[in-house]
Structure formats: C-alpha cells, structure tokens
Design an enzyme around this catalytic site. Structure first.
Site, short mmCIF file in Angstrom:
data_model
loop_
_atom_site.label_atom_id
_atom_site.label_comp_id
_atom_site.label_asym_id
_atom_site.label_seq_id
_atom_site.Cartn_x
_atom_site.Cartn_y
_atom_site.Cartn_z
N HIS A 417 44.33 -12.15 18.72
CA HIS A 417 44.47 -13.25 19.67
C HIS A 417 45.83 -13.22 20.38
O HIS A 417 45.90 -13.34 21.61
CB HIS A 417 44.30 -14.59 18.94
CG HIS A 417 44.48 -15.77 19.84
ND1 HIS A 417 45.69 -16.39 20.01
CD2 HIS A 417 43.62 -16.43 20.64
CE1 HIS A 417 45.56 -17.38 20.87
NE2 HIS A 417 44.31 -17.44 21.26
N ARG A 514 42.48 -23.23 47.41
CA ARG A 514 41.62 -24.40 47.20
C ARG A 514 42.45 -25.66 46.98
O ARG A 514 43.42 -25.65 46.22
CB ARG A 514 40.72 -24.17 46.00
CG ARG A 514 39.71 -23.04 46.17
CD ARG A 514 38.84 -22.90 44.93
NE ARG A 514 37.78 -21.93 45.10
CZ ARG A 514 37.87 -20.65 44.78
NH1 ARG A 514 38.99 -20.19 44.26
NH2 ARG A 514 36.85 -19.84 44.95
N GLU A 658 29.67 -21.64 56.24
CA GLU A 658 28.96 -21.84 54.98
C GLU A 658 27.52 -22.31 55.17
O GLU A 658 26.76 -22.37 54.20
CB GLU A 658 29.69 -22.89 54.12
CG GLU A 658 31.10 -22.51 53.77
CD GLU A 658 31.85 -23.67 53.14
OE1 GLU A 658 32.01 -23.68 51.91
OE2 GLU A 658 32.28 -24.58 53.90
N GLY A 680 31.99 -18.45 53.61
CA GLY A 680 31.82 -18.94 52.23
C GLY A 680 30.42 -18.53 51.78
O GLY A 680 29.47 -19.31 51.91
N ASP A 683 27.85 -20.70 49.37
CA ASP A 683 27.03 -21.75 50.00
C ASP A 683 26.12 -21.17 51.09
O ASP A 683 24.97 -21.58 51.22
CB ASP A 683 27.92 -22.84 50.60
CG ASP A 683 28.37 -23.85 49.54
OD1 ASP A 683 27.71 -23.94 48.50
OD2 ASP A 683 29.39 -24.52 49.75
N CYS A 730 35.69 -15.31 51.85
CA CYS A 730 36.39 -15.75 50.65
C CYS A 730 35.41 -16.17 49.55
O CYS A 730 35.81 -16.68 48.52
CB CYS A 730 37.34 -16.90 50.95
SG CYS A 730 36.54 -18.36 51.66
#
Length: 783
Positions: A417, A514, A658, A680, A683, A730
């Site tokens: 880990h 974003r 989109e 996009g 979408d 993107c």
C-alpha cells in the site's frame, strides 16, 4: 446463464462491464474469457447495492441512501476525527439493516451452484469489494474497500457481502472520493464471490518495474500463505526481477518473512496471522519462496495478461497447495508509470551518514522532520513537509501521506500500500527497512532517497537543493520532453490540487477545467452563499481554485467550463433543499440553461475570472456547457460584460458541442461570436443515440464512433475551419487512441485527454500526422 437479476457469473462479464461490477469484477470476467486460470465465481452486481440503499428505509422513513448522503453532506473530510466517526455510523447502519429477500435468495442460489461445480455442499470463497470507481486507470488507491477470505457457508457469504457494501463508506474511501471529485451518490459497489485458492505461496507481480518504470522487466513479490500479507504490507516479501523475452532472472531479494496469513485452523473460517517459524519451520523464514521454475511461470503468465490488455498490469497470483496449480486472482492496470527513472549513484560526502536501508519504492528525494506514528488515529501529528515513519501505512493514513515530504516504513515490498500510494502521489518512499520506527525518533532531521532506498541523517545538501532544503513537500516528477505535434494535446483537470502534476505531463494547455468540483466542494449550495450575502466568499474560493491551474500552466491556455452540475448533485448540499426533483437530471436544469435562469451564479463565476484577468492572467478561455441556441451565447456575453469581463478581448469565448442541436446549427452559433468549440462526446453520444450511458442494459450500444456521431463531429470541424474557429475535444473519447486517429484525419485543432493518457495520445497524434504527410507525399510522387 443470465437467470438472475442481481448476479453475473465471471463467464458473462468482460472489461466493458465496469459500471455493473466494478473494475475488479470486470477484469476477472475478462481474464476468465481470455483463458487465464482464474478461480471461478460470480459478482453480486452494483445494481444489488443500489437496490438495497434505495429501497431499505431507516427509522424516520428516509431511504438508506438519503440518510447516508445527508451525513456525508455534513462531514468535513479534512477533519480526520469527524470523518472517521461519521463513516463508522454509516457502516454500522448498513450492517444492521436486513438484506432484501430477493437479493439474498439469488446470492444463496449462486453460491450453491458454485459449490456444486466442486461436488460439494459448500466451498471456501473469497468475498471481495469491487466499487464502480475502483481500479480504474485514473488512480490506484488499492485496498479502499474490504476483502474477506476463507468465507464458508450461505450465512457467512450473505454477511460478508453486506460488510463489503458497508466498506464503501470507510473513512479512507470517502476521503479519496471527495478529493478526486467523485459524486458519493453515484458510486456503487459490487461484491465478488470467488472460489478460494488454498494458497501455499502467493503474492503480487508488476509487469513493468514500478520503481524504475522499466517496461522490459517484471517484478514479482512472493510470500508464504495468503497474498493478503503482501498486499497489505504486513510481511516483507521476496522480490524477483525477470527480464521479458530472455526470461532471465536478473535479481533476487530473499526477505525475512517473519509472519504469514493462513486460514483460521480453529474455526475453519476467516484468517489469522501466524509466525512462519512456528507454522512451517524456522528454515522457511529466510527460504526462497518460489523455485526458479515457478518464478518464470508466474512471469510468463503476467506477460500474457499484459499482452491481452495492451498495458502493464498489477497482478495478484497464488499457487494452490491442493492441486499445485498457479491461479490469477486479480489484475488491474498500473497507473503510476512515468518516464524511466535512472538510478544514479549519489555523490558520497562526509555529510551522508546512512541510518537505514530498505527498498526504494517511489523515486525522488524528500527531507524533513521525522514523525513516527503507529495508528491512523495519530495522523494529525503529521504536518506539511514532515517525514512520515510507521510500521506500515494503511489507506486511513492517506490524508497524512499527502502532507508528507517522504514516507519510510518498517515493513512492505514495492507492491504494498505505501509503495502504490506514494507513487500515485509522487512522494518519495522507502519500505521494508525493518527498524525505521526504532532507529528514527520524533524530531530528527533526515533525507530520504526513494530511488536508492536509503535514509540519511540530516538534510543532505548534495541531494536537497533550493526549496528542498526547507523540506517543503514531495516532488512532481516531470515527464520527458514531449513530441511536437501540429495538433495540440491538452489535458482535462477536475481539481486544482492536481494542477502541477497535470502540467508536468507536458500538455499544451487545459482543454477542460471543470467548475463542478470547486463549487460543490465549498461545503454549501452556492446560491446559499449568495442569499446570505457571502458572494465575495464564493468568488474568492473560485479565484483560488482557478488561479492554481492558470498559474501552473501559464502561458499555456486554460479553458474554464462554467458550472454544469445536475440538480441531484446540488440537492445533497446544505442549502440544496429547494432543488427540484427531476426524473432525468442529465436532461434537466443544468449547464447554461441553469446559468441563465440563475444569473447571480454565472455572474459570480465571471467575477472570479475577471479578477484573474486583472491580475495579469491572459491565458483563460470561457466555455459554456450544453448550448443549444445562439441566444444563450448572447445572454451569457451580456452577463459577462455586466461585471466588466469582455469576451474575445479579456478571454477567449467558446461553447461545448454536446447536443445534436448545437452540431446542426453550428454556423448560427459561430455567427454569434465564438473563438473555439469543444466536443463533449460523452453527452453528444448519449443524446444522439438516445442511450443512457449509465444504464448497463443499453451500454453495449453506446459508441462514440457511431457513424451518426462522427458525421456530426466532421461537419462541425468543416464549418469551423471555414470561419476560422478552433476545434477541440474534451470528452472521454479524447483519451481513446482510435478516436484520436479519426479526429486528426478530420482536421481537429486540439485533443484534451485525461492526465494518464496525455503521453499515449501525443504519440498517437504524432504517428497519425506523420502518416498523413507520408500519404500526401506518396500521392504527389505517383500522380
């Protein structure tokens, strides 16, 4: 075999089923169907967990999901104590609730069928968690959710499945999702139920050396008993380095394996940790675990799996003492590979007094004050720039690991880990030192060389220079000089915290910054800030977040997308009680639609950008999401100008393509005034094909390369070329090499990829551009 609603057998699954059964389950199905020796089993799908939390109700009548999200909304994940207390409440509540009968019946029936394959009434199984966001290429925080080994009998299986569900809400998993920007309400968990390997020896293998990043080498860690000891770092394992192709064993490190994990001999269920000397005999402590023949067998099957996936893999394996055969129990992509690190001998001076040696697990130099901790409850003791020293890290220590300049552990190998997380975070680490917690004392100043696996006394000036002498945090490992391509290769950024590491990929700019994670991460509904007269506080938080990115990339351009969060994400925030209940939020009040309906929110975003422009940042572009009409562009510009932000002068101005509407009327949108557009594709594909990309029943039909989607994209690029408008992408398709090839041929100006895909995308772009030039030259030659 699809006789169940909530169960899928491995044979029914493949790597495209991550949304249904998580990365772990999908990979086990993929490996099974590829002919890799995987112990058989089935997955209790993420739909079962979703059904459980959305249908079981708590005392006040709310669904379990509503109750959970309410608690999380009131939790500050950076407050370790509050985070641990609140997530413990959630786990206890999940375990206390009764599993719906229709889910329980299917699990019991599938377990019986699995047992019958071995002519038994019941078999030992491992029950593992497989979250829908776990084991994806974006990150490798291994071990976030629980695994239960040597589970036996129907009741035991049902209990462990529920405990796996509960482990979705450990403090470490919740912290990670919050920091990575995942929506807690959209992350589900599948439980993998798999025939248990009665391991004689087991371990982990990387099909590329994770320390030097040499892809010609395979690193194998091996220990006695169950592999959990290796994965958790409880034991320092043997380490073998094998050269691919020649199959030469280049290195062997035979460790002292003081303990091992085995099936509990008293109860016949679960596992216990025992001393190797007492369980197997004193000679096994320092005995080589695998024979040379077994080392090569493990390495060769690892290479086969890597070839199947086309990317280096992190693989868990085991030899079954019942039949002596090798089995693969898990495989996932290595996400921390960088340019190959050359191990350089440090200049030896009188200042370089060696205190400890171990395994270099994460390359780089870190220096600072030692803080020794033995439990996650002590992580608040670790301050920014300290050297974290512990027996072995666990996922609950991740918040402290992020603050450390270096990490040193007593135990563990290069696949434990501490090693995996340190590489992910870019923090130097030395593991398996055996005595770090005894030799190093609180307050000591040390220098940690994570490449060579050495800890030195004091701050070594020949290793630590400039800011490093102040012990100020971990290093960003910069990728090698990028290829120069005519088509720009940019990067998508979700969180300001990763800006420097994203910039270090060599990307040509940010094609998508974003707003959602910055705004949803402020702790309350943004309209609540504005209504309470705290708009300035909201604006300043946005300025701080955006500044980190534009500064890290300056003078490379950064395209900021205004807020595009569906109502269901806003609803869970304090102050979000008035959010409307929408049947399909993805088709609802989001994007520029909401921005124009609530101009005060869009105004706050524009004020933040205006402030940064006034500070001298001239590398910002504004991108409007979900545009479908020219009037939306016109109104957004008017709001920007109201706060003094002048489109095309102060900032570049663009829109997301989109929807089919925006693609079909692209000429009308351009005439309203645009500098750029960006596809996009997530979408655009779902709206063009009328497919909910989150619905596993129709996901197989979701295809960004569908002819209809490609025709829309091609037409938009053609029209934009005519008017001199820049084109980019993107969406997730921008990280897909096959899609990138098509886009380059269509003439797209730039491609924005996920950070881990930038290097691969740039190579793909360069190769396709060279092909185009070669094809053009040949055409002229033979005309």
């Amino acid at each position: 075999m699809s006789e169940y609603k909530f169960i899928k057998w491995f044979e029914e699954l493949g790597k495209k089923d991550v949304a249904l059964v998580g990365g772990k389950g999908a990979n086990l199905g993929e490996l099974t169907n590829a002919g890799i020796p995987v112990p058989p089993g089935f997955c209790v799908t993420a739909e079962a967990y979703k059904y459980f939390v959305e249908n079981v109700r708590v005392e006040d009548g709310r669904t379990l999901q509503e109750w959970i999200i309410d608690i999380i909304a009131q939790t500050n994940v950076d407050d370790s104590k509050q985070l641990q207390e609140n997530t413990a409440k959630i786990r206890e509540k999940i375990i206390s609730m009764e599993m719906p009968e229709d889910i329980a019946k299917e699990i019991v029936d599938a377990y019986k069928k699995l047992s019958q394959r071995f002519n038994k009434d019941a078999v030992y199984v491992a029950v593992r968690s497989s979250a829908t966001a776990e084991d994806l290429p974006e990150a490798s925080f291994a071990g976030q959710q629980e695994t239960y080994l040597d589970v036996y009998g129907e009741d035991d299986v049902l209990e462990k499945v529920k405990r796996c569900w509960a482990s979705l809400w450990t403090a470490r998993a919740t912290f990670y999702r919050a920091k990575q920007g995942f929506d807690h309400s959209k992350v589900y968990l599948s439980a993998v139920v798999q025939k248990m390997v009665n391991s004689e020896t087991s371990g982990v293998m990387f099909t590329a050396n994770p320390v030097t990043n040499d892809r010609s080498e395979i690193m194998i860690n091996a220990a006695w008993g169950l592999g959990e000891a290796v994965v958790s770092g409880a034991v320092s394992p043997d380490e073998y380095i094998v050269e691919k192709g020649t199959w030469k064993i280049k290195e062997k490190y035979i460790a002292k394996k003081e303990i091992m994990i085995v099936r509990n001999p008293e109860t016949g269920k679960g596992t216990v940790t025992v001393k190797t000397a007492e369980y197997l005999g004193p000679e096994y402590v320092e005995k080589q675990v695998l024979t040379d023949e077994q080392i090569l067998e493990v390495a060769k099957i690892g290479a086969r799996i890597e070839e199947h996936y086309g990317w280096p893999q992190d693989i868990e394996w085991a030899y079954d003492k019942d039949d002596g055969k090798l089995y693969i129990v898990q495989s996932r992509p290595i996400t921390t590979l960088k340019e190959e690190v050359k191990t350089e001998e440090a200049e030896m001076t009188e200042e370089m007094k060696v205190l400890l040696k171990g395994l270099g697990a994460s390359p780089g130099i870190g220096a600072g004050k030692v803080v020794v901790i033995f439990d996650a409850s002590d992580i608040d003791k670790v301050k920014e720039g300290d050297v974290l020293v512990t027996t072995m890290t666990n996922p609950d220590m991740v918040p402290a690991m992020k603050r450390a300049s270096a990490i040193v552990t007593d135990e563990g190998g290069r696949t434990c880990h501490a090693a995996i997380v340190s590489r992910e975070l870019g923090i130097p680490a030395v593991v398996g030192t055996k005595d770090a917690t005894k030799v190093l004392k609180d307050g000591m100043l040390v220098t940690v060389d994570g490449t060579r696996g050495v800890v030195y006394e004091g701050i070594v000036k020949s290793l630590v220079k400039g800011e490093e002498e102040k012990a100020a945090g971990g290093q960003v490992v910069v990728a090698g000089a990028p290829l120069i391509t005519a088509t720009e290769v940019k990067v998508n950024v979700s969180m300001p915290e990763v800006a420097e590491r994203a910039a270090a990929t060599g990307a040509d700019g940010v094609g998508l910054l974003r707003a959602e994670h910055m705004i949803l991460g402020i702790g309350a509904h943004p309209i609540k800030f504005i209504k309470e007269g705290r708009e300035e506080e909201l604006v300043e938080k946005l300025v701080e977040g955006i500044r980190k990115v534009v500064e890290a990339f300056y003078p490379r351009r950064v395209w900021y997308r205004t807020l595009d969060a569906p109502t269901n994400e806003f609803r869970e925030l304090p102050g979000g009680e008035d959010e409307p209940e929408e049947r399909n939020p993805m088709l609802g009040w989001r994007g520029i639609r909401r921005g124009l309906d609530q101009p005060e929110l869009l105004k706050a975003e524009f004020k933040a950008i205006k402030r940064l422009v006034d500070e001298g940042y001239d590398n910002i572009g504004v991108m409007l999401p979900l545009v479908s009409h020219p009037e939306q562009i016109r109104k957004a510009k008017e709001i920007a100008m109201e706060v003094g932000l002048i489109p095309h002068k102060d900032v570049e101005w663009g829109v997301m393509i989109e929807t089919p509407a925006s693609a079909l009327i692209i000429e009308d949108l351009i005439k309203e005034g645009l500098d750029f557009v960006s596809f996009g594709t997530n979408d655009l594909t779902q709206y063009t094909l009328a497919i909910d990309r989150d619905n596993e029943r129709v996901f197989k039909l979701y295809d960004e390369k569908h002819p209809a989607v490609l025709k829309l994209i091609e037409n938009v690029i053609k029209v934009c070329k005519k008017y001199g408008v820049e084109t980019s992408i993107c969406g997730q398709a921008g990280s897909d090499p096959k899609m990138v090839k098509l886009l380059v041929r269509m003439g797209i100006d730039s491609v924005s990829a996920n950070p881990d895909a930038v290097e691969l995308v740039r190579k793909t772009v360069a190769r396709e551009e060279q092909k185009l030039m070669l094809e053009a030259a040949r055409k002229r030659l033979f005309e």
